[in-house]
Design a protein around this motif. Structure first.
Motif, PDB file in Angstrom:
ATOM      1  N   GLU A 248     -12.910 -15.964  60.976  1.00  0.00           N
ATOM      2  CA  GLU A 248     -13.038 -15.091  62.147  1.00  0.00           C
ATOM      3  C   GLU A 248     -13.877 -13.855  61.819  1.00  0.00           C
ATOM      4  O   GLU A 248     -14.748 -13.451  62.598  1.00  0.00           O
ATOM      5  N   ILE A 249     -13.626 -13.235  60.645  1.00  0.00           N
ATOM      6  CA  ILE A 249     -14.365 -12.030  60.264  1.00  0.00           C
ATOM      7  C   ILE A 249     -15.852 -12.342  60.078  1.00  0.00           C
ATOM      8  O   ILE A 249     -16.718 -11.573  60.505  1.00  0.00           O
ATOM      9  N   LEU A 250     -16.172 -13.480  59.452  1.00  0.00           N
ATOM     10  CA  LEU A 250     -17.570 -13.859  59.266  1.00  0.00           C
ATOM     11  C   LEU A 250     -18.262 -14.071  60.605  1.00  0.00           C
ATOM     12  O   LEU A 250     -19.407 -13.632  60.811  1.00  0.00           O
ATOM     13  N   GLN A 251     -17.598 -14.754  61.529  1.00  0.00           N
ATOM     14  CA  GLN A 251     -18.185 -15.004  62.841  1.00  0.00           C
ATOM     15  C   GLN A 251     -18.362 -13.697  63.619  1.00  0.00           C
ATOM     16  O   GLN A 251     -19.397 -13.488  64.268  1.00  0.00           O
ATOM     17  N   GLN A 252     -17.354 -12.828  63.554  1.00  0.00           N
ATOM     18  CA  GLN A 252     -17.465 -11.540  64.242  1.00  0.00           C
ATOM     19  C   GLN A 252     -18.599 -10.702  63.654  1.00  0.00           C
ATOM     20  O   GLN A 252     -19.400 -10.121  64.396  1.00  0.00           O
TER      21      GLN A 252
END
Length: 553
Positions: A129-133
């Motif tokens: 999630e953090i990478l995509q955000q």
């Protein structure tokens, strides 16, 4: 935004980056490269990630002193970690990056391969999630490194990974000054012609931030003189003064002016042919004054110069009555306004803080806790912006309104409490006589046992872009009520003129139970201030504890 102001905002992020990531910041699913420091019974170990050490429950036995790729697992009461053998067994750094992405089900795209090394280098836990955000948030940024450092800061502070928080923190690193953003938004709202209550309130409160004192005083002086003229006071002296100030040609007949201005008024049947008995009510008087002011079509610069022009006119050859009239205007309109800036700076500053909305959430909290009877003592810029961006459909106005709201939120996010320590970062327009400089303030200190500001210890850094002194920094330290002040500026010839004020400053501080130990004037480009010019400001987390004090210099 000036170089110094950019440096102070950047320094806040750099200083806080020294903080350790808290265990509570770890979320199930996150992956990090950690080192096993010590082994304990029952497959428990001391694990290090970056500067942080934690006790965690491992899924298998590992070797002390080795590094592994670990994934945070769901669990209560303690941290549970799972070894990712499919990554830990990879020797190549590039292959490790791609293996981490595969573990998240992500492709080895250029964007992902550019982002993930940052998290590994900074030894931050990373999740899908953090990478995509991160990829989504920084893809259109001119300076993506600012976005990455902001995300790092958010994780270290334990802030939720929300786009609104990210945008607010990034906005604090913008090169656009707050006052410029306010002027742009005011012009957009004013041009839009929206007559709603929110729009009118926004224009009114923005005017108080972007209008300098001389313009406000100039408008008040001109209205007073015209009102006295229309109301036939002082035997024609007001009209004579208006002509000598250059607003009308010297040969102009006043009845001609009155006749022309009243054509477009709400009282066209009152076009005067003679001056006697024309104004029969306060409403008509106000209408007449309004029409004359509109007919002048004055630019702001002309209005701002009016107080100075009145003083210059006093020096010229004028009649006794005209001189007496000008003395009255100066004593009633100009001098009180000038004294108000000097004598009431503290209440003006407090009003500005409230008007921007730094205490907006606190006011709402106090209301629901029953500490305040009135939910809104006074509408703030923040409360009005929240309403405006919610209802506004025009993209341009809404976008600027959101940028202004993000800047206010960003200041609140940078201002925080850390146990007994506190930090406050603010940018506030300060309307002075001929300009509206932007004050950037960084305050750090501690609280008393009662939770109040400790007045005995603090450090405050002020940054101002002044009309004559230009870029100026004031570094104020208080240790056990002993005050040391350093003023840093390029205009050294101006600083020398301030030295005679040393005794006055010392006496005023003494009256407040503070002792001035030193007052230094330093050129900004010398070796002593080299670090400040490069943005390497002293950390706010010093061994000393600080708090605030109000002084008048």
């Amino acid at each position: 935004m000036s170089t110094i102001v950019s440096s102070i905002i950047s320094s806040v992020f750099k200083q806080d980056s020294k903080q350790q990531l808290q265990p509570t910041s770890l979320r199930p699913g996150q992956i990090f490269n950690g080192k096993i420091l010590k082994l304990f019974p029952n497959q428990t170990a001391e694990v290090q990630i970056g500067n942080q050490k934690m006790i965690a429950q491992l899924d298998i036995a590992l070797q002390a002193g080795s590094r592994y790729w670990l994934q945070v697992q769901p669990g209560e009461g303690k941290i549970y970690l799972k070894v990712l053998n499919n990554i830990s067994g990879v020797s190549s750094n590039q292959d490790s990056l791609e293996a981490v992405l595969r573990a998240f089900g992500l492709t080895g795209s250029k964007e992902n391969l550019d982002i993930i090394p940052f998290f590994l280098k900074e030894q931050l836990p990373v999740s899908k999630e953090i990478l995509q955000q991160t990829a989504n948030w920084i893809k259109n940024m001119d300076h993506p490194e600012q976005g990455l450092n902001t995300i790092k800061w958010m994780m270290q502070q334990g802030y939720p990974m929300k786009k609104e928080i990210f945008q607010s923190l990034v906005s604090m690193q913008s090169q656009t000054p707050l006052t410029e953003l306010m002027r742009k938004f005011y012009d957009q709202v004013n041009l839009e012609g929206d007559k709603s209550t929110v729009s009118n309130s926004l224009k009114q409160i923005l005017t108080s931030f972007i209008t300098n004192e001389s313009k406000q005083v100039g408008e008040k002086i001109l209205r007073t003189i015209i009102t006295k003229w229309v109301n036939e006071e002082d035997d024609g002296v007001p009209f004579s003064i208006i002509k000598k100030l250059g607003f009308f040609p010297m040969h102009t007949d006043e009845n001609t002016i009155l006749r022309e201005t009243m054509k477009n008024s709400n009282f066209p049947d009152k076009i005067p042919t003679i001056r006697q008995n024309v104004i029969s009510s306060q409403v008509e008087l106000n209408e007449q004054v309004k029409q004359i002011l509109q007919s002048l079509k004055l630019q702001d610069q002309v209005v701002m110069m009016l107080p100075s022009k009145l003083i210059e006119l006093m020096k010229q050859s004028i009649s006794v009555n005209e001189k007496h009239f000008l003395e009255t205007i100066i004593s009633t309109e100009i001098l009180p306004s000038s004294r108000e800036i000097d004598d009431q700076f503290h209440p003006i500053f407090k009003k500005m803080i409230h008007s921007i909305g730094f205490q907006y959430e606190k006011d709402i909290f106090d209301h629901f806790k029953g500490l305040e009877n009135d939910p809104v003592k006074q509408e703030s810029l923040k409360s009005l912006l929240i309403q405006y961006v919610k209802d506004e459909s025009n993209f341009s106005e809404k976008q600027t309104g959101e940028q202004l709201l993000q800047r206010i939120n960003g200041m609140q996010l940078l201002s925080k409490e850390m146990g007994p320590l506190m930090q406050v970062v603010m940018q506030i327009p300060i309307p002075l006589w001929t300009s509206v400089p932007e004050l950037t303030l960084q305050w750090s200190g501690r609280k008393t046992e009662e939770g109040k500001i400790d007045p005995n210890f603090c450090r405050i850094l002020f940054y101002l872009e002044l009309e004559n002194l230009k870029e100026t920094m004031v570094d104020l330290k208080i240790q056990n009520r002993v005050v040391s002040i350093k003023i840093i500026n390029d205009q050294h010839q101006w600083l020398q003129n301030l030295k005679p004020l040393h005794d006055l400053l010392k006496e005023n501080l003494k009256g407040m139970d503070y002792h001035l130990s030193s007052l230094q004037f330093v050129k900004a480009n010398n070796d002593q201030m080299g670090k400040e010019r490069k943005g390497e400001f002293p950390t706010i987390y010093e061994n000393q504890s600080y708090s605030g004090v109000d002084i008048k210099v």
